[in-house]
Write an enzyme that holds these catalytic residues in place. Structure first.
Site, short mmCIF file in Angstrom:
data_model
loop_
_atom_site.label_atom_id
_atom_site.label_comp_id
_atom_site.label_asym_id
_atom_site.label_seq_id
_atom_site.Cartn_x
_atom_site.Cartn_y
_atom_site.Cartn_z
N GLU A 1 39.03 35.98 40.33
CA GLU A 1 37.51 36.34 40.07
C GLU A 1 37.03 36.56 38.76
OE1 GLU A 1 36.42 36.63 42.84
OE2 GLU A 1 38.41 36.76 43.92
N GLY A 2 37.54 35.43 37.92
CA GLY A 2 37.27 35.13 36.52
C GLY A 2 38.25 35.80 35.41
#
Length: 596
Positions: A442-443
């Protein structure tokens, strides 16, 4: 073997004594979220996680998922499906979903402790239902009415799970480079072709269907990220009337062999003219996907918190039991051949660091989820806007800091156990391996830092920061005569003023050199996290002193706050020094000279 017992006492303290969440729930119209119901939910969540999920954590790591190359089928570890059936039977997937779509309509802030418990009990298992909430949110806010009618009740109940299909072999964070294509066919359908990698829970046998949210480009798409659209691509085809059809042309090509979370299926998915439906407007897929990603980022932050909770719990138990050497000031346990290692200053340093980051992180993340409830449910437009600004600002801090602190606290757990921490028997090395992924998906931490520094601070003119600083000042002003927190008010006020000044200075330098944003981002995120936790530790001391908790509980909060201000908050000074050093030292070396 690592044990787990949900920290219900501190969870209740954060919800009720610190945040007054029951009062906020009532003001927001969550009539069913009474203190009695919340207590009942917490008790049952603890029971489920302690007795159902936690015992499966080690077998998930040792056995892992099984992939059948001939069929593309993935089988999760033993016990995972039975646990998932109990999860659905208990109604847990529906906790925060709206009543209109088959959910229980309870606040997101109540979902925070549930997610923390799941992640502490069994992070790998928790990955299977984790993205369903984000898929639900994407369809809820951007889907067509028929899509909402057909897909949302199934996702809310847990009958179906959801995935998020972004990454491709040649393109990671830079989604503008993706090659997956969507070609119109008939009756609003699209044929989706391409390969996606690192897809969490992309294939399994826990549910009858899996709903893939897939980023792809239409034939007339503009170049880059402006040309991305979002599509619903179910594992089994779904008609507009909700009927389930034949197997779709999406197949798992492999599962990744990973450092940790072995019980979680991380899949390569191949789409070969798979039938899909457009979600939202053409070429506007990133906006819809970010609805899902923001939900997932807060969820991953809670993964870091859950692992920290279990790491601290086991470190503390071991430090009280393990006998080794004598205290430097003389025997503390003269009736035994050695003292427990908790008497030694360095072990206390590790334990207090774990405790301070874990309990502070619980307050920070629960507050963020409570702001999400306010942003979605308040009757006042200005209040909604202020809460939305604040949760947007806090999201990258929660995701970035809590996951990095999860790595730190699990590292300390291994150290507390010494050589026993490095072997599998006690489970600490699994926690350390599992924690590492949370800083990546998610980054990555760097991506969270850029989002905080670039978009949430510079582009939005520090709107969320100003809301948070006003909250800090209101607390300081309201407690000027409170002896219980007098020692913390001055340092906290000084750091809040410094935070705003530092932000302005970065903005000024960035006007002359855009590289200053990237150069400052990572340190700025951690600086923000440490100052935010200073606020929460000061507030926790004040809340504890005015609560009905025991004197031991109050003394524990006060002593930990003093440790935090004395030994962890100074880390913010280090990050500020790095920021003030500017971009020159980072950018001066030519790329081709790194190996000279």
């Amino acid at each position: 073997m690592a044990s787990y017992r949900a920290p219900l006492n501190d969870i209740r303290f954060v919800l009720f004594d610190l945040l007054k969440a029951d009062t906020v729930f009532a003001e927001l119209g969550f009539e069913d979220a009474s203190r009695d119901l919340v207590d009942a939910v917490l008790e049952e969540a603890a029971r489920f996680n302690e007795t159902v999920l936690a015992p499966l954590n080690r077998v998930g790591d040792e056995v892992g998922c099984t992939f059948d190359a001939a069929t593309g089928d993935v089988t999760p570890p033993p016990g995972f499906k039975d646990a998932y059936d109990k999860w659905v039977e208990g109604g847990w997937p529906a906790l925060n979903a709206p009543l209109a779509h088959g959910g229980q309509g309870l606040p997101h802030a109540l979902g925070a402790p549930l997610k923390e418990m799941v992640n502490a009990a069994n992070l790998a298992w928790g990955n299977f239902p984790m993205l369903s909430h984000g898929a639900f949110e994407a369809v809820l806010h951007h889907g067509q009415p028929w899509q909402q009618e057909v897909f949302l009740p199934k996702l809310a109940s847990g009958e179906w799970t959801g995935t998020m299909c972004l990454t491709e072999p040649h393109a990671g964070t830079d989604l503008g480079l993706l090659r997956t294509r969507a070609v119109p066919t008939s009756d609003d359908r699209f044929a989706i072709t391409g390969t996606k990698i690192f897809i969490t829970a992309g294939e399994h046998d826990l549910t009858d269907n899996i709903v893939h949210l897939v980023l792809a480009k239409l034939p007339d798409a503009p170049e880059g990220s402006r040309g991305i659209s979002l599509f619903l691509v179910p594992k089994f085809k779904v008609g507009k009337d909700g009927t389930l059809g034949e197997r779709n042309a999406v197949r798992c090509g492999a599962i990744e062999h990973k450092m940790g979370i072995h019980g979680s299926a991380t899949c390569v998915l191949n789409f070969d003219d798979a039938e899909g439906w457009l979600v939202g407007e053409p070429h506007k897929g990133l906006m819809a996907m970010f609805t899902m990603m923001n939900s997932a980022r807060l969820g991953v932050g809670l993964q870091g918190l859950g692992l920290s909770t279990r790491a601290y719990e086991n470190s503390l138990r071991y430090a009280r039991e393990r006998l080794q050497m004598r205290a430097l000031s003389g025997p503390k346990n003269p009736g035994k051949p050695a003292d427990p290692i908790i008497v030694h200053p360095d072990v206390r340093r590790m334990l207090l660091t774990q405790k301070a980051l874990t309990e502070g992180g619980r307050a920070l993340s629960t507050h963020a989820l409570l702001q999400l409830d306010i942003a979605l449910s308040s009757s006042d437009e200005a209040t909604r806007k202020q809460a939305d600004d604040l949760v947007g600002f806090l999201t990258p801090i929660v995701k970035g800091c809590l996951t990095e602190w999860g790595v730190e606290t699990t590292y300390h757990a291994v150290q507390c156990f010494g050589g026993h921490g490095y072997i599998a028997e006690h489970g600490m090395e699994q926690l350390a391996r599992d924690a590492r992924i949370t800083t990546l998906y998610e980054g990555t931490t760097g991506i969270q830092a850029l989002d905080l520094m670039g978009r949430k601070t510079m582009q939005l003119k520090a709107a969320g920061l100003r809301v948070f600083l006003a909250e800090i000042e209101a607390f300081c002003a309201g407690n000027e005569g409170n002896d219980a927190v007098a020692e913390f008010i001055g340092p906290l006020r000084a750091k809040a003023a410094e935070w705003l000044s530092l932000t302005s200075a970065i903005g000024s330098r960035a006007g002359n050199d855009p590289e200053e944003i990237g150069a400052a981002a990572w340190d700025y995120m951690f600086y923000s996290g440490y100052v935010a936790l200073a606020y929460w530790w000061a507030r926790m001391v004040a809340a504890a002193e005015s609560s009905s908790h025991s004197q031991a509980f109050k003394q524990s909060k006060r002593a930990t706050a003093r440790f935090y201000f004395a030994r962890l908050l100074p880390r913010a000074d280090m990050h500020m020094a790095s920021i003030e050093a500017g971009a020159d030292s980072l950018m001066a070396l030519d790329a081709e000279h790194f190996d000279a």
